[in-house]
Design an enzyme around this catalytic site. Sequence first.
Site, PDB file in Angstrom:
ATOM      1  CG  ASP A  75      -0.194   0.250   2.517  1.00 27.18           C
ATOM      2  OD1 ASP A  75       0.679  -0.577   2.853  1.00 27.18           O
ATOM      3  OD2 ASP A  75      -0.487   1.250   3.195  1.00 27.18           O
ATOM      4  CG  ASP A  78       3.494  -0.624   4.950  1.00 24.82           C
ATOM      5  OD1 ASP A  78       3.125  -0.964   3.808  1.00 24.82           O
ATOM      6  OD2 ASP A  78       2.723  -0.101   5.774  1.00 24.82           O
ATOM      7  CE1 TYR A 227      -4.468   2.677   4.595  1.00 26.90           C
ATOM      8  CE2 TYR A 227      -3.053   0.808   5.159  1.00 26.90           C
ATOM      9  CZ  TYR A 227      -3.254   2.027   4.515  1.00 26.90           C
ATOM     10  OH  TYR A 227      -2.233   2.591   3.809  1.00 26.90           O
ATOM     11  CD  GLU A 465       4.193   5.454   4.647  1.00 25.27           C
ATOM     12  OE1 GLU A 465       4.393   4.228   4.536  1.00 25.27           O
ATOM     13  OE2 GLU A 465       3.745   5.983   5.688  1.00 25.27           O
TER      14      GLU A 465
END
Length: 495
Positions: A75, A78, A227, A465
């Site tokens: 995603d 990571d 999430y 990120e």
Amino acid sequence: MAHKWFLVCVSVLLLSLFPLSKSLDYKDALSKTILYFESQRSGHLPFSQRATWRDHSGLTDGLEQGVDLVGGYYDAGDNIKFGLPMAFTVTMLSWSVVEYHEEIAAAGELQHALEAIKWGTDYFIKAHTHPHVLWVQVGDGETDHYCWQRPEDMTTSRRAYKIDEKHPGSDVAGETAAAMAAASIVFRTTNPHYSHLLLHHAKQLFEFGDKFRGKYDDDLKNVKGFYPSVSGYKDELLWAGLWLYKATRKMEYMDYVIQNAHSFGGITWAMQEFSWDVKYAGVQVMASMLHRDKHDETLNKYREKAEHYICSCLNKTKHTPGGLLFTRKWNNLQYVSNAAFLLTVYSDHLKSTNQNIICHNNVTIGADDVFNFAKSQVDYILGLNPINISYLVGYGTKYPKRVHHRGASIISYKSNKAFIGCMQGYRGWFGRRRANPNVLTGAVVGGPDDHDRFTDVRANYMQTEACTYNAAPLVGTLGKLAGPGGSMRRITFGN
């Protein structure tokens, strides 16, 4: 008069901040954005892989549970595969192609866009192992975040997690159904068999999510810190119902969206954001563009809420001094790219139906006003901002060089196959002040703070990120902008 004054103020602000001489290459930005998804691939990479610093990874995913879960997307920075944001990414990529198929094709990027979508839907087909079973996560967020390793070196847990009848997840089932229904429209003419297969899975997942209702993070505790479905699952069920109606034209799905409009919040929630978690604004925009006489009253209520969202973007939502929509300090650009896409699509609708919007204080907003604001947000991302930095990595001459991303920040596995351990990555690579050895081309990072400030430091994950769901909606808006004169043409097969 108020409308003219609003436009004059915006024009003066933009002219004072950004020189007219700087031109933007939207076609190049589109190409780079689509390329980014190849950097996020998990699984066995194809010979056509263009992000050549990446190699195969996650080749045993699902093995412990006796299921093949190789493939899909990481995603962000990571090495976890989270089903909910991955599905939203594919939905938005598909919607981009449905709306701007011709423009993306004219830019020479249609095949790459289809490959990006199919990389996700191939994985969803694998993950949907039974009508009432969907594997929704691979990897453990806690242990993964203790390590700084390339995906090719992973030593952390690759445990897989699923939803089923006893552990429901209507939110992730609904979003995955939406993704597969939207993708079925995309592949309808080029790959009809595959399109039919996707639609079959989408119908099953929607039925599963609706019959066995519940939030997936109520049972799947591992996802809560990453999430969680804060908005609940009702928005995803409406979202899935709409996409199935667009894909099938069966009135049962339209009736579902109409009958549940009030109880599910579709016509009661007035939104100021659209994201991987909160789908209401997307539902409202889609529903407001449908034409069915017997449902006019409810669809008009959807339209009222859609236009509240549009107006909030233009007038009420907080902006930075440089004119950027600002929703949250953590990864704010996800909300910006999503807003830009919804506004672009809705501006096309206003243009084609010869309508305007009446916003706060009786200010009349036309299609061009909506589109120009969407364009201003994309232009900001591409470098027309107070610090003249492109937040699309690899685009322009000044962009983030220290993206918070494990694979990009460590020497390429193809260049050096020596194993890099969990803490070794932190000691040798995470804390380095030098630029990442691999450019994460096309990634959209989190972006600046509410005063247009940005610190390009790897540890500054709120700003540096990048995520797949930041870039996916940008594909559609860039496709529109890359077209001839920002054409208002729309593809008809998805409407």
